[in-house]
Design an enzyme around this catalytic site. Structure first.
Site, PDB file in Angstrom:
ATOM      1  N   ASP A 127      -6.245  14.362  42.039  1.00  0.00           N
ATOM      2  CA  ASP A 127      -5.012  13.646  42.361  1.00  0.00           C
ATOM      3  C   ASP A 127      -5.299  12.680  43.510  1.00  0.00           C
ATOM      4  O   ASP A 127      -6.432  12.579  43.976  1.00  0.00           O
ATOM      5  CB  ASP A 127      -3.876  14.612  42.692  1.00  0.00           C
ATOM      6  CG  ASP A 127      -4.174  15.512  43.884  1.00  0.00           C
ATOM      7  OD1 ASP A 127      -5.124  15.217  44.661  1.00  0.00           O
ATOM      8  OD2 ASP A 127      -3.466  16.520  44.057  1.00  0.00           O
ATOM      9  N   SER A 128      -4.282  11.987  43.971  1.00  0.00           N
ATOM     10  CA  SER A 128      -4.502  10.959  44.994  1.00  0.00           C
ATOM     11  C   SER A 128      -5.054  11.547  46.298  1.00  0.00           C
ATOM     12  O   SER A 128      -5.911  10.940  46.934  1.00  0.00           O
ATOM     13  CB  SER A 128      -3.227  10.162  45.252  1.00  0.00           C
ATOM     14  OG  SER A 128      -2.170  11.021  45.598  1.00  0.00           O
TER      15      SER A 128
END
Length: 74
Positions: A31-32
């Site tokens: 994810d980010s």
């Protein structure tokens, strides 16, 4: 250089093998926040600092993209 990046990504993802064509989000599940941590680990490992303009999440999609970015920055 590529092997080192592959090893860092594999360790980050907790898997044994990563291929250059693997996508960071779709294939490896990053994810980010994980991407930020990955970038920091790569910068530390190579003792480099990426240009913030180069870290566009729409361009840094695959392990190969990360390898090319390291190569360009070295």
């Amino acid at each position: 250089m590529k092997e080192k990046v592959l090893d860092i990504v594999a360790a980050m993802c907790g898997i044994d093998e990563v291929k250059e064509e693997d996508f960071l989000k779709e294939d490896l599940g990053l994810d980010s926040l994980s991407l930020v941590e990955l970038v920091a680990r790569v910068e530390d490992a190579f003792q480099i600092q990426f240009d913030m303009g180069e870290l566009d999440p729409n361009k840094l999609l695959s392990v190969e993209d990360l390898c090319l970015l390291v190569e360009k920055t070295l």
